[in-house]
Enzyme design. Sequence first.
Site, short mmCIF file in Angstrom:
data_model
loop_
_atom_site.label_atom_id
_atom_site.label_comp_id
_atom_site.label_asym_id
_atom_site.label_seq_id
_atom_site.Cartn_x
_atom_site.Cartn_y
_atom_site.Cartn_z
N ASP A 14 0.88 -1.16 0.00
CA ASP A 14 0.00 0.00 0.00
C ASP A 14 0.93 1.23 0.00
O ASP A 14 2.10 1.11 0.37
CB ASP A 14 -0.86 -0.04 1.27
CG ASP A 14 -1.48 1.30 1.58
OD1 ASP A 14 -2.17 1.83 0.71
OD2 ASP A 14 -1.26 1.83 2.70
N ASP A 16 -0.11 5.11 0.82
CA ASP A 16 -0.40 6.08 1.89
C ASP A 16 -0.32 5.45 3.28
O ASP A 16 -1.06 4.51 3.57
CB ASP A 16 -1.84 6.61 1.72
CG ASP A 16 -1.88 7.89 0.93
OD1 ASP A 16 -0.83 8.50 0.71
OD2 ASP A 16 -3.00 8.29 0.54
#
Length: 247
Positions: A14, A16
């Site tokens: 991922d 963020d």
Amino acid sequence: MTQVPKHPVLVLFDIDGTLTPSRNVASQEMIQFITQLQTVVDVGFVGGSDRAKQIEQMGEELVHAVTYSFSENGLVAFKGKTEIECTTITSHVGEARLKEFINDTLLLLARCDIPIKRGTFIEFRNGMLNVSPIGRNCTQAERNDFFAYDNQHHVRQTLIDALKPKYGDIFTFSIGGQISFDVFPIGWNKSYCLKFCQGYDKIHFFGDKTMEGGNDYEIFIDPRVEGHSVIDPADTIKQCSELFLRQ
Ligand SMILES: [Mg+2]
């Protein structure tokens, strides 16, 4: 289309909160870390935002250098510098149903009585719609005021509750940020990208929102991956180093 991977292990990240502070750019240390990691495993990025934002956050050179870069949860999929797929909400839902949804939403927004309104009430993105009762081109001060107003009056939740009975079978709704909510086709979460990741002995995934309701949850619990939960980018480097870079 299946090719033999460079390494038998793929590590997906991922972006963020996992590789960068939220909405921010990756540190030099992180860029060096990923560059080093790629020498021992295949690396992929999987983020919810669009490709331009991903390049802004991770740097163009690194986005091109990693094995896979998935933006909009994999609706836009790149292998190296080559685009392998681009799926749109239009092709998935169909023009007729999409138009009906936009019309109904605009009617609800018109009837929604809030202190001020600006412009851009629905933003059309490749893989989702973003709906804002005040309008996306308000100022930061107006944005803050709306957020405070919404916390009291639940404007966004009320709109979602009105749309759900008719569209809950095709869309999921999620409130994010200060002024809007996102509308995604059901099933378009980060696990969507896994269909491109073929031929690996093992796929790892690292994310910071792996709890139920978080935007990493579906890929984290997917049986095709071994999921890892991190608290911030420093934790990602720590956990990954222990797993893959220990001498
Ligand atoms: Mg995250």
